[in-house]
Design an enzyme around this catalytic site. Sequence first.
Site, PDB file in Angstrom:
ATOM      1  N   GLU A  90       0.650  -1.392  -0.254  1.00 36.92           N
ATOM      2  CA  GLU A  90      -0.355  -0.297  -0.535  1.00 36.92           C
ATOM      3  C   GLU A  90       1.021   1.134   0.062  1.00 36.92           C
ATOM      4  OE1 GLU A  90      -3.616   0.882   0.203  1.00 36.92           O
ATOM      5  OE2 GLU A  90      -4.331  -1.634   0.447  1.00 36.92           O
ATOM      6  N   HIS A 132      -3.622  -2.812  -8.480  1.00 41.67           N
ATOM      7  CA  HIS A 132      -4.510  -3.739  -8.159  1.00 41.67           C
ATOM      8  C   HIS A 132      -5.787  -3.263  -9.476  1.00 41.67           C
ATOM      9  CE1 HIS A 132      -7.879  -3.486  -4.298  1.00 41.67           C
ATOM     10  NE2 HIS A 132      -7.672  -4.922  -5.059  1.00 41.67           N
ATOM     11  N   ASP A 142      -6.716   2.373  -8.378  1.00 38.76           N
ATOM     12  CA  ASP A 142      -5.347   2.187  -8.017  1.00 38.76           C
ATOM     13  C   ASP A 142      -4.116   1.474  -8.493  1.00 38.76           C
ATOM     14  OD1 ASP A 142      -6.702   0.453  -6.347  1.00 38.76           O
ATOM     15  OD2 ASP A 142      -5.049   0.442  -5.054  1.00 38.76           O
TER      16      ASP A 142
END
Length: 229
Positions: A90, A132, A142
Site C-alpha cells: 500500500e 490493483h 489504484d
Amino acid sequence: MSDFIERWSPNFDERALPISMIVLHYTGMKSGAEAIDWLANPEAKVSAHYVVSEDGQITHMVPEDKRAWHAGKSHWRGISDINSASVGIEIVNPGHEWGYVPFPDPQVASVVRLVHMIKDRYSITRGNVVGHSDVAPTRKQDPGELFPWEELARRRLALPRPTKKLTDPLWTDAGFLLALERFGYDVTDGFAATVAFQRRFRPELIDGTICGECRAILLALLLPQPEGN
C-alpha cells in the site's frame, strides 16, 4: 532494509499458493496514519504486507509468508486467489476520492527498493508486478495513472511501456480483448479491462476506447521479452 517500522495487523491467514506476484495499491484515505490504523483494525478485514508513507518510511504489517487481505475479488494470468499468490504494498496517497496527487520522490524510491527486494526473493517476473486496477479492473483504479511505473521499468522491476517500432495489428475489438486476456487481464467487462490497460500503459488518455495505439502497445507487450514478462 533495516528501517522498517513494525505495526502488525491481525488481518491475515495462511497462503494456499506460492508467491509469484507483487500488487501495488494506493491507500485512498485522507492520511497515512488513518490508513495504517484501518489496516491494523480487526474489524476492517483488510491488510497489506507493507505500507510506504510519503516520506519513504516503510511499515511492515503482515509477514510475507502469510496471506494478507489486500486484493479482494481479483484475477491475473489464471490466478483468482491473488491474495495467496502475492505480496501487497500500500502506497500512501489520498487517491481519486480524496484529491489524487503525484507520488513524492522519497516514497517512489522506497517502493522501488522494496519491490526490488521482494522480486528478487521470489524470482517474480516483471509482468507479475501489477497494480490493483490490473487485477480488479471493474472495482479499482489504484495506484492510478500518476504512479511512475517507468521508474520501476527502468530498473527491470516492471514491464516498460513499449514505444519503439509500434505496429497496429488491426485486430477487431473482440480480437483486442482476446489478446488482453492472453496478456493477463480479466476481460469479463471489456470496457473496464481496456480502461485498466490504458491506465497502466497509456495513462495520458484513459477513455476505454480500443484504438490503433492501444492495439500496437498490446501487441508489443505480447511479443517475447528478453528477460521474461
